[in-house]
Scaffold this active site. Structure first.
Site, PDB file in Angstrom:
ATOM      1  N   ASP A 178      45.476 130.393 146.176  1.00  0.00           N
ATOM      2  CA  ASP A 178      46.657 129.718 145.648  1.00  0.00           C
ATOM      3  C   ASP A 178      46.373 128.235 145.636  1.00  0.00           C
ATOM      4  O   ASP A 178      45.778 127.701 146.562  1.00  0.00           O
ATOM      5  CB  ASP A 178      47.859 129.997 146.560  1.00  0.00           C
ATOM      6  CG  ASP A 178      48.437 131.368 146.265  1.00  0.00           C
ATOM      7  OD1 ASP A 178      48.415 131.760 145.081  1.00  0.00           O
ATOM      8  OD2 ASP A 178      48.879 132.035 147.205  1.00  0.00           O
ATOM      9  N   ASP A 231      65.354 110.991 148.630  1.00  0.00           N
ATOM     10  CA  ASP A 231      64.587 112.202 148.301  1.00  0.00           C
ATOM     11  C   ASP A 231      63.653 112.517 149.470  1.00  0.00           C
ATOM     12  O   ASP A 231      62.676 111.822 149.694  1.00  0.00           O
ATOM     13  CB  ASP A 231      63.783 111.932 147.016  1.00  0.00           C
ATOM     14  CG  ASP A 231      63.070 113.181 146.539  1.00  0.00           C
ATOM     15  OD1 ASP A 231      63.072 114.187 147.290  1.00  0.00           O
ATOM     16  OD2 ASP A 231      62.510 113.149 145.434  1.00  0.00           O
ATOM     17  N   GLU A 258      56.931 114.514 147.804  1.00  0.00           N
ATOM     18  CA  GLU A 258      56.674 113.731 146.597  1.00  0.00           C
ATOM     19  C   GLU A 258      57.519 112.463 146.616  1.00  0.00           C
ATOM     20  O   GLU A 258      57.039 111.365 146.321  1.00  0.00           O
ATOM     21  CB  GLU A 258      57.015 114.545 145.330  1.00  0.00           C
ATOM     22  CG  GLU A 258      56.041 115.644 145.018  1.00  0.00           C
ATOM     23  CD  GLU A 258      56.401 116.952 145.718  1.00  0.00           C
ATOM     24  OE1 GLU A 258      57.317 116.941 146.553  1.00  0.00           O
ATOM     25  OE2 GLU A 258      55.739 117.983 145.437  1.00  0.00           O
ATOM     26  N   THR A 277      68.783 119.224 140.928  1.00  0.00           N
ATOM     27  CA  THR A 277      69.309 120.581 140.745  1.00  0.00           C
ATOM     28  C   THR A 277      68.425 121.306 139.734  1.00  0.00           C
ATOM     29  O   THR A 277      67.741 120.673 138.927  1.00  0.00           O
ATOM     30  CB  THR A 277      70.761 120.596 140.223  1.00  0.00           C
ATOM     31  OG1 THR A 277      70.728 120.080 138.881  1.00  0.00           O
ATOM     32  CG2 THR A 277      71.678 119.762 141.094  1.00  0.00           C
ATOM     33  N   ALA A 278      68.500 122.575 139.830  1.00  0.00           N
ATOM     34  CA  ALA A 278      67.691 123.388 138.921  1.00  0.00           C
ATOM     35  C   ALA A 278      68.128 123.189 137.484  1.00  0.00           C
ATOM     36  O   ALA A 278      67.337 123.318 136.561  1.00  0.00           O
ATOM     37  CB  ALA A 278      67.800 124.863 139.310  1.00  0.00           C
ATOM     38  N   GLN A 279      69.443 122.867 137.277  1.00  0.00           N
ATOM     39  CA  GLN A 279      69.938 122.684 135.915  1.00  0.00           C
ATOM     40  C   GLN A 279      69.423 121.379 135.308  1.00  0.00           C
ATOM     41  O   GLN A 279      68.876 121.370 134.214  1.00  0.00           O
ATOM     42  CB  GLN A 279      71.484 122.680 135.883  1.00  0.00           C
ATOM     43  CG  GLN A 279      72.113 124.058 136.013  1.00  0.00           C
ATOM     44  CD  GLN A 279      72.102 124.524 137.466  1.00  0.00           C
ATOM     45  OE1 GLN A 279      72.355 123.745 138.381  1.00  0.00           O
ATOM     46  NE2 GLN A 279      71.796 125.808 137.663  1.00  0.00           N
ATOM     47  N   ARG A 282      67.115 119.283 136.612  1.00  0.00           N
ATOM     48  CA  ARG A 282      65.697 119.084 136.905  1.00  0.00           C
ATOM     49  C   ARG A 282      65.331 117.604 137.004  1.00  0.00           C
ATOM     50  O   ARG A 282      64.313 117.147 136.515  1.00  0.00           O
ATOM     51  CB  ARG A 282      64.827 119.786 135.854  1.00  0.00           C
ATOM     52  CG  ARG A 282      65.148 121.282 135.753  1.00  0.00           C
ATOM     53  CD  ARG A 282      63.986 122.154 135.432  1.00  0.00           C
ATOM     54  NE  ARG A 282      62.972 121.589 134.572  1.00  0.00           N
ATOM     55  CZ  ARG A 282      63.043 121.531 133.232  1.00  0.00           C
ATOM     56  NH1 ARG A 282      64.100 121.987 132.592  1.00  0.00           N
ATOM     57  NH2 ARG A 282      62.044 121.022 132.539  1.00  0.00           N
ATOM     58  N   SER A 308      66.435 113.929 139.666  1.00  0.00           N
ATOM     59  CA  SER A 308      67.262 113.397 140.732  1.00  0.00           C
ATOM     60  C   SER A 308      67.349 111.892 140.542  1.00  0.00           C
ATOM     61  O   SER A 308      66.710 111.336 139.641  1.00  0.00           O
ATOM     62  CB  SER A 308      66.652 113.740 142.095  1.00  0.00           C
ATOM     63  OG  SER A 308      65.390 113.094 142.218  1.00  0.00           O
ATOM     64  N   LYS A 364      64.899 110.037 137.901  1.00  0.00           N
ATOM     65  CA  LYS A 364      63.477 110.388 137.760  1.00  0.00           C
ATOM     66  C   LYS A 364      63.381 111.905 137.614  1.00  0.00           C
ATOM     67  O   LYS A 364      64.190 112.648 138.190  1.00  0.00           O
ATOM     68  CB  LYS A 364      62.658 109.893 138.954  1.00  0.00           C
ATOM     69  CG  LYS A 364      62.956 110.560 140.295  1.00  0.00           C
ATOM     70  CD  LYS A 364      61.998 110.020 141.344  1.00  0.00           C
ATOM     71  CE  LYS A 364      62.251 110.400 142.779  1.00  0.00           C
ATOM     72  NZ  LYS A 364      62.614 111.660 143.218  1.00  0.00           N
TER      73      LYS A 364
END
Lengths: 574, 186, 676
Positions: C301, C338, C342, C372-374, C376, C378, C389
């Site tokens: 991986d 954050d 990263e 958020t996933a929607q 994408r 922040s 970003k």
């Protein structure tokens, strides 16, 4: 030892190498069912033969079925041979009116020729009619050779095929082996032999009145046709008792050269076939190199040993000069001298041929030891047609297994994992051979009536004579320390059994191995794969053969020829 | 099983006819037509009867002839019962025999007797002796035939066959041919 | 348990000596045919020795032979006991952790009852609080806790266990340090992970591996062959008027049969498992260790194995007419809240490169916008300023909403970074795209060399990543993997394994998530991370207690070392026979035939000393090779041909030569001591 002798060896090897490649590639085509240049002539005959025999050439067999067919055929043909021998007095082509063969001898001979051994407990020219020799003995020379080749090819297929349940069709392999390989080669060799003086007729024996007015009965017969297949099929059963020492079987140095060449031709070419069919020509060469190393070592030793003067002779010129080859000439022919005899003896025992152009029993102790040890290696140095290759591949499997782990992978042979079942079959194969030889020799030497009464020589050499007989039988060689009178019930029956066991009990695990390998997956090669095509592998393989194969017999040899040699040079005679 | 057995039987019979009969008979027929003399054993005739084969040895005992190898075939040079003595090098019988013969030879010659004259051949029918063995006998035969050594030696040399193609085998002298030449010359 | 033990630990040593004797039980011995033959020979000579004693015959030589035959058996048993002893010592440490603990089980009415761990059954639910031991293997179904797993992993740093996701599995015998969790028990007593580990480490459940079985067949075959050679020698000796005593014949037999490898075979196997344990890897079977040596393809991986788990910001690329400082400043601002690695790396980069210190934002009216996933992306909302970003797509969408668009130069840069294998992060302030932050995957140090070594041994590495092919290609090149599978979904991984296996290859992989389970099961060597789910651990055939996926490489190397050791000792053992023949055969017959002394190439003093020396050498070589058997032969990553060349030289040729020297030395010693 002479420069000319060495030159002949080099010439022999050069011619062998030149011929083996085309023949090997041709054989690969034959057994892969591909078209060959002989197809226009032979294909119609082949189809006719299938029709006559009721064989479905398209059908493929699993290893059990293949083995079954092989055993059935061998049984039927053995039976037929036995019957013909017993009944030869009422069958045609018996100009000398020879009687039917006795049961024990008929059994021994039938077993002997069915197994490609051609051990002869009898003097052929006073025992076997022309009909018997042609129809049963020469016939088996073809078929036992073809069976050997067929079985070797199944093992090669086992290595080459992937996840296959089948390993070929026994009947097809036999017919193609005979029709495309053995018969054409015989039709080339036999006329050359006749041209050199090998007889080929159906006459009654000739009566001659010699120059000194003595009488000489000269045995005749259809010799050349049998001689060709006798050598090409590594059978070795002589038409005459003296075998290839007899001028009618081997009249000139050229016939001698061709006969030795014929012994090795197919076995050597099969290494090329192996490389071709498995897609790894380098491996074929590595196996060939191993065989060559062992062959050369034996050849040099025999040539040296037989050139040595006997230490206890007085007033005899034994040194080599321009006028004589010198050395040990007892049991040897002048036209062959020491060099050609050494070459023939090495080849005939390395391969399971067993024809002789000199009497091995009269060799020096060390020369005799080497011909014996050649057989003891398991008839794998070129070996019998087919049987040499599969015997050698058994050792390859063992070498790969023993040393393969040292590269840090579980053993792998040309992409096939060598696992418990494979090792079991290989060990079974390796085990049966010394079991037969050592146990039966032990019984014989412990029994004064059955075993020792047949001896021609006393002391350590006597042990060697018996040891040689069972080694020759188990190895399906057929040559003998012929002083031993083997035409007794004990030797006829026990050697008959030895030959059958040495052939079929060893073939069955071999075929099981072939079948098991065929159904395996194949791992693609990588830098981590155990190398089976390098000179390093040749060294390894040679080492395993010498240690596993020869050391088994070292104790026995030390009490036989080694002791005899040391005692002889100390001045002891028996 | 039964069907396999049937195939096995048919296979045996069919191949027997092909290889046990057709093949050898075809070769015999070819040999008879193309190389009859060779195929029949290179028989030599004198005065209408066969005196032997050019490539088989025969017994010579008298001093007038060159002697061949010792023979263990039958009672000596029995061409219907070939074979050797199969005596071991460590056999007392063999060593005694050779030393005995050598002692006999030493009575007539100071030179060591060539090994092939005191050993049996493998077939018992060896037609040849070495040039050394032939030359060794020259003086005896010359004496018996009242010939001079030199011309006899020349005869031996004339009947010495070199190596085949100059490389194969060993130089040799065919005893029967030499003796026939001897008879013819003298 | 990760500490390495000295080879000659006195406690283990004394246990092993005792073990050597208890293992003489013929019922146990018969499982090792080679050594069983030696034992039978020893019993036989002992019986004959007693008979000699009764008849007042001189016994000095026969006694010594008999003793050394017994030593041969004992030494082999000792080797096995040593290997087992090392495992047992480790098992004891584990067993301490196991103990009997109390558990608080939820009754059907929701109340708690105190039960002993032995009473827990699969399906029970327990509550574990700070300071308590977890009573059995299970899965966290509620709560988050830090857990001390040092008893199993040897790693002192606590790990987080929480409900759901891939960190929900807990192991019995570990201790909760803080908070509490509800755990659903997944195994019955005696079947827990710890129980199985103990059994494995002790070797109690050890079964012969396929290759070991095959090798045993070979060794048994050789034993039968030599049994034949020796038993038939007596008739030949009788024929030669030189019959031998049973003592001498048994000596010859024992010297010829492969006792060296026969005696050390099981020790090698146990030690191989043991070496893995020392690397904190538990193999569920010896078969898995063997398979590790055979691996052709490694599936690695990307994240965590090839690269350090996280990308790091390495450069700022401002948009046209924007200063780098402005971009860095905005990026830093947007990243303060954050907590992802990263995000932190952006803060650090801005600080290091542009000396932008952290600002006190408490006074400002700041509102952080989480990822958020929607969306994408922040960012942060300041009065009048919205900084975002995120991926180029997300920011482009954001700008579109604001009535602007991504400048051409910026999107070019984005593509360029992606091509180089980086992750571009676009930063925007209101309607202005400020530029791109270059987030880069950091390949683990030294990985390239190790992969190259594997390649030399014929092992291909394939990187598995969710990245797009462009990115994947760059990292693959940087890490030196042979191939990669980009945009991989769990099913792709499975298909890849099947594809490789269809080509006859053996595949190794690591995994931790539940969705890795099928692939772990399919792979020939599936190493589950100890932090992974129970499903993953069940599916794999090895567990890495350190949860370090790079360890796959060590696992392969240990597997290879195990096989090499086995092969080396087999070759050595068989090669030894040459010298032993030359010692014993002349000695056997020198009495009857003094001329045979010519074969006595070692010039051994007397027939007795020769035979005794060979037998003693044969026994001592087992002891001498125990360290090699336990440690394994020196391992070097090389191609098969050079490995074979090296090992054949050392163990093949060496195996031929060493006994000549050894037997000679023993002979000299015996003569000096007047023992023979």
């Amino acid at each position: 030892m002479t420069a000319n002798g060495w030159l002949q060896f080099v010439l022999f090897f050069a011619v062998l190498i030149a011929l083996m490649r085309p023949l090997g590639i041709y054989m690969a085509r034959v057994f892969q069912g591909e078209r060959t240049f002989l197809d226009p002539v032979l294909h119609p005959i082949e189809s006719l033969l299938y029709k006559l025999c009721g064989v479905n050439a398209e059908e493929e067999m699993g290893w059990r079925q293949y083995t079954g067919a092989m055993l059935l055929f061998s049984f039927v043909s053995l039976l037929l041979t036995y019957l013909i021998e017993r009944l030869q007095h009422i069958l045609p082509w018996n100009p000398q009116h020879l009687a039917g063969v006795s049961p024990a001898l008929a059994w021994n001979t039938a077993a002997s020729f069915t197994t490609n051994t051609n051990w002869q407990s009898y003097v052929p020219e006073v025992t076997m009619s022309y009909f018997t020799q042609m129809v049963t003995l020469a016939y088996h020379n073809f078929l036992s050779g073809a069976v050997g080749i067929a079985v070797a090819i199944t093992l090669v297929r086992g290595i080459a095929r992937r996840e296959s349940k089948t390993i070929g069709n026994f009947w097809v392999d036999c017919i193609r082996g005979v029709l495309y390989i053995l018969l054409p080669l015989c039709l080339i060799l036999a006329p050359i032999l006749i041209g050199q003086g090998v007889v080929q007729n159906m006459h009654a024996y000739t009566q001659a009145q010699t120059l000194e007015h003595g009488q000489q009965t000269i045995a005749q017969g259809p010799v050349a046709s049998q001689e060709a297949i006798k050598m090409l099929g590594t059978n070795g059963g002589g038409f005459f008792n003296a075998n290839s020492a007899h001028p009618f079987e081997n009249p000139t140095p050229l016939t001698n050269f061709l006969e030795v060449l014929a012994i090795f031709l197919i076995p050597a070419a099969l290494t090329v076939t192996l490389g071709k069919m498995t897609g790894s020509p380098g491996h074929g060469w590595a196996v060939f190199a191993c065989m060559s190393v062992l062959f050369c070592a034996a050849l040099v030793t025999i040539y040296w040993a037989e050139s040595q003067p006997h230490p206890l002779l007085h007033g005899v010129s034994q040194s080599s000069s321009a006028l004589q080859s010198g050395g040990n000439m007892e049991g040897k022919e002048v036209r062959f001298g020491i060099a050609d005899t050494a070459l023939f003896a090495t080849a005939t025992t390395d391969a399971s041929c067993g024809a002789v152009n000199a009497m091995h029993d009269s060799f020096t102790p060390l020369g005799g030891m080497v011909v014996l040890a050649n057989i003891m290696l398991g008839e794998i140095v070129f070996g019998g047609v087919g049987s040499g290759l599969y015997g050698m591949l058994i050792y390859v499997v063992l070498a790969v297994f023993i040393a393969g782990l040292m590269v840090g992978r579980t053993p792998e042979y040309l992409g096939k994992k060598i696992e418990a079942f494979d090792v079991k079959m290989a060990m079974l194969y390796v085990l049966i051979f010394p079991l037969l030889i050592l146990v039966l020799t032990a019984i014989s030497v412990l029994s004064p009536q059955m075993g020792l009464s047949s001896l021609n020589n006393a002391g350590p050499h006597g042990l060697t004579e018996i040891l040689y007989a069972f080694t020759s039988g188990a190895g399906n060689n057929g040559s003998a320390f012929a002083g031993l009178n083997a035409n007794t019930n004990w030797y006829n029956i026990s050697l008959g059994f030895t030959m059958l066991a040495g052939r079929f009990l060893m073939m069955i695990p071999m075929l099981a191995l072939a079948g098991n390998l065929a159904q395996k997956k194949s791992v693609p090669p990588s830098p981590g794969t155990f190398p089976v095509n390098s000179s390093l592998f040749t060294v390894l393989l040679t080492g395993v053969i010498v240690i596993v194969g020869a050391l088994t017999f070292f104790p026995a040899l030390s009490l036989g020829p080694i002791l005899e040699h040391l005692l002889l040079h100390q001045g002891s005679l028996f | 099983m039964i069907s396999s057995l049937k195939i096995a039987i048919r296979f045996t019979l069919v191949t027997t006819v092909l290889l046990g009969l057709l093949y050898p008979l075809a070769v015999t027929a070819f040999a008879h037509i193309a190389m009859r003399d060779k195929a029949d054993g290179q028989l030599l005739s004198q005065n209408g009867h066969v005196i032997g084969s050019a490539i088989l040895g025969q017994s010579f005992a008298g001093d007038r002839y060159f002697h061949g190898r010792l023979s263990a075939a039958g009672n000596g040079y029995d061409a219907a019962n070939s074979g050797g003595t199969n005596l071991a090098q460590s056999s007392k019988k063999l060593v005694d025999r050779i030393n005995g013969d050598a002692a006999t030879y030493s009575k007539t010659s100071s030179a060591d007797v060539p090994i092939d004259l005191v050993t049996t051949s493998g077939s018992g029918l060896d037609p040849d002796i070495t040039p050394a063995a032939a030359l060794y006998q020259v003086s005896r035969v010359a004496q018996a035939r009242h010939m001079d050594d030199a011309s006899l030696r020349a005869l031996v040399q004339a009947h010495t066959q070199g190596r085949q193609f100059g490389i194969l085998g060993e130089p040799r002298v065919n005893v029967l041919e030499l003796n026939m030449a001897l008879d013819a010359a003298h | 348990m990760a500490e390495k033990q000295s080879l000659w630990n006195p406690a283990i040593l004394s246990q092993a000596v005792a073990g050597a004797f208890t293992k003489l039980d013929p019922r146990a011995m018969v499982k090792n045919p080679v050594m069983f033959v030696v034992e039978v020979g020893s019993v036989l000579t002992t019986a004959l020795l007693l008979e000699d004693l009764a008849h007042h015959q001189p016994i000095a030589f026969n006694l010594q032979i008999t003793l050394w035959l017994w030593f041969t058996v004992l030494f082999a048993n000792f080797a096995e006991a040593m290997a087992e002893g090392r495992g047992k010592a480790q098992a004891d440490t584990l067993r301490k952790a196991k103990g009997e603990t109390m558990a608080y089980r939820y009754k059907t009415d929701g109340a708690l009852e105190a039960v002993s761990s032995a009473q827990l059954r699969s399906g029970d639910v327990i509550r574990v609080e700070a300071g308590q031991f977890i009573a059995g293997d299970g899965e966290v179904i509620e709560g988050v806790a830090s857990v001390d797993e040092s008893a199993i992993t040897g790693e002192s740093a606590p790990v987080i266990r929480e409900a759901g996701g891939d960190r929900s599995a807990v192991t019995g015998g570990t201790r909760v340090l803080s908070d509490w969790i509800r755990v659903k028990i997944t195994s019955n007593p005696g079947e827990t992970f710890l129980d199985r580990m103990i059994a494995l480490v002790e070797g109690a459940t050890r079964q012969k591996t396929p290759n070991e079985i095959a090798l045993s067949i070979l060794l048994s075959g050789l034993t039968i062959i030599f049994l034949l050679a020796v038993t038939t020698l007596q008739p030949f000796a009788i024929y030669s008027h030189a019959p031998q005593t049973v003592f001498v014949l048994v000596s010859l037999l024992v010297c010829l049969i492969p006792t060296t490898i026969g005696g050390l075979l099981s020790a090698i196997g146990i030690a191989g498992m043991d070496r893995l344990v020392q690397y904190n890897v538990l193999a569920m079977s010896g078969r898995a260790v063997e398979a590790a040596g055979d691996v052709n393809t490694l599936l690695l991986d990307k994240t965590g194995t090839i690269t350090l788990g996280n990308r790091q910001a390495t450069e700022f690329f401002p948009a046209p007419d924007i200063s780098t400082e402005r971009l860095a400043d905005a990026a830093q601002l947007a990243s303060f809240s954050d907590e992802t690695p990263e995000g932190r790396s952006i803060v650090v980069l801005a600080k290091e490169k542009y000396n932008l210190r952290g600002r006190d934002l408490t006074g400002m009216r700041v509102e952080f916008v989480p990822f958020t996933a929607q969306t994408r992306m922040s960012g942060v909302d300041l009065p009048g300023t919205r900084i975002r970003k995120g991926s180029a797509d997300a920011i482009a969408k954001f700008l579109e909403q604001e009535g602007s668009s991504l400048p051409r130069k910026v999107s070019d840069r984005v593509e360029e970074i992606a091509r180089m294998g980086g992750t571009p992060l676009v930063v925007a302030e209101n309607t202005t795209a400020l530029g791109v932050v270059y987030l880069k995957d950091i390949v683990k140090g030294g990985l390239k060399d190790r992969l190259a070594r594997l390649r030399a041994m014929g092992i291909r590495s394939i990187m598995i990543t969710g990245d797009n092919p462009l990115t994947a290609a760059v990292i693959a090149r940087e890490a030196g993997v042979d191939d990669f599978l980009a945009e991989a979904k769990p099913k792709d991984k499975m298909d890849l394994i099947k594809r490789e296996q269809a080509k006859g290859k053996l595949v190794a992989m690591t995994g931790d998530g539940t969705n890795d389970a099928p692939a772990l099961a399919q792979a020939d060597v599936g190493v589950a991370m100890n932090t992974g789910t129970q499903a993953a651990k069940e599916a794999g055939n090895m567990v890495d207690l350190d949860s370090n996926p790079t360890k796959l490489i060590e696992i392969v190397e240990i597997g290879k070392q195990l096989l090499m050791t086995r092969g080396a000792l087999t070759t050595f053992s068989i090669s030894n026979d040459v010298a032993k023949y030359f010692a014993i055969i002349p000695a056997m017959f020198a009495g009857a035939f003094p001329v045979l002394n010519k074969l006595n190439v070692m010039r051994l003093a007397t027939p007795h000393s020769a035979i005794l020396s060979a037998v003693i050498f044969n026994a001592l070589i087992i002891v001498a090779l125990i360290p090699l058997a336990l440690k394994g032969v020196k391992y070097e990553p090389k191609s098969a041909s050079s490995l074979l060349q090296r090992n054949l030289l050392i163990y093949g040729l060496g195996g031929v030569i060493v006994p000549f020297i050894g037997i000679k030395i023993i002979d000299v010693a015996l003569t000096a001591l007047h023992l023979a």
